[in-house]
Write a protein that holds these residues in place. Structure first.
Motif, short mmCIF file in Angstrom:
data_model
loop_
_atom_site.label_atom_id
_atom_site.label_comp_id
_atom_site.label_asym_id
_atom_site.label_seq_id
_atom_site.Cartn_x
_atom_site.Cartn_y
_atom_site.Cartn_z
N ASN A 69 0.82 -1.21 0.00
CA ASN A 69 0.00 0.00 0.00
C ASN A 69 0.86 1.26 0.00
N SER A 70 2.12 1.11 -0.29
CA SER A 70 3.09 2.21 -0.38
C SER A 70 3.41 2.88 0.95
N TYR A 71 3.14 2.20 2.07
CA TYR A 71 3.55 2.73 3.37
C TYR A 71 5.01 2.37 3.60
N ALA A 72 5.78 3.31 4.14
CA ALA A 72 7.20 3.06 4.43
C ALA A 72 7.32 2.00 5.52
N LEU A 73 8.24 1.07 5.32
CA LEU A 73 8.50 0.04 6.32
C LEU A 73 9.86 0.31 6.96
N TRP A 74 9.92 0.16 8.27
CA TRP A 74 11.15 0.39 9.01
C TRP A 74 11.50 -0.85 9.82
N VAL A 116 7.96 -2.53 10.77
CA VAL A 116 6.80 -1.76 11.23
C VAL A 116 6.55 -0.63 10.24
N ARG A 117 5.29 -0.33 9.99
CA ARG A 117 4.94 0.81 9.14
C ARG A 117 5.35 2.11 9.84
N GLY A 118 5.90 3.02 9.04
CA GLY A 118 6.31 4.31 9.57
C GLY A 118 5.15 5.08 10.15
N VAL A 119 3.99 4.97 9.53
CA VAL A 119 2.83 5.69 10.02
C VAL A 119 2.42 5.19 11.40
N ALA A 120 2.56 3.91 11.68
CA ALA A 120 2.24 3.37 13.00
C ALA A 120 3.22 3.89 14.05
#
Length: 75
Positions: A27-32, A44-48
């Motif tokens: 879904n194009s969310y940044a993963l860290w 983990v998603r950056g937005v979380a």
């Protein structure tokens, strides 16, 4: 105002330490890649992270829940 979604390696977010960016999910969310204080490493998603929805791993969360449950039983 939206929280920042960029992190730097070594930055602490809750009980987690940011290790590196690992691309994006479907879904194009940044993963860290992050490491919890207990040593668990997860993606983990950056937005979380930015919204405070992911401050520790499941192991630490379950441990805290067990402690709270024991405190309620003892009271």
């Amino acid at each position: 105002m939206n929280p920042p979604l960029e992190f730097t390696p070594g930055q602490h977010v809750g009980a987690r330490t940011i290790r590196e960016r690992k691309g994006s999910d479907r879904n194009s969310y940044a993963l860290w890649r992050v490491q919890c204080g207990c040593g668990e490493i997860q993606l983990v998603r950056g937005v979380a992270l930015a919204r405070g929805k992911s401050n520790s791993c499941w192991t630490c969360g379950a441990r805290r829940a067990d402690v709270r449950k024991a405190q309620r039983v003892a009271a």
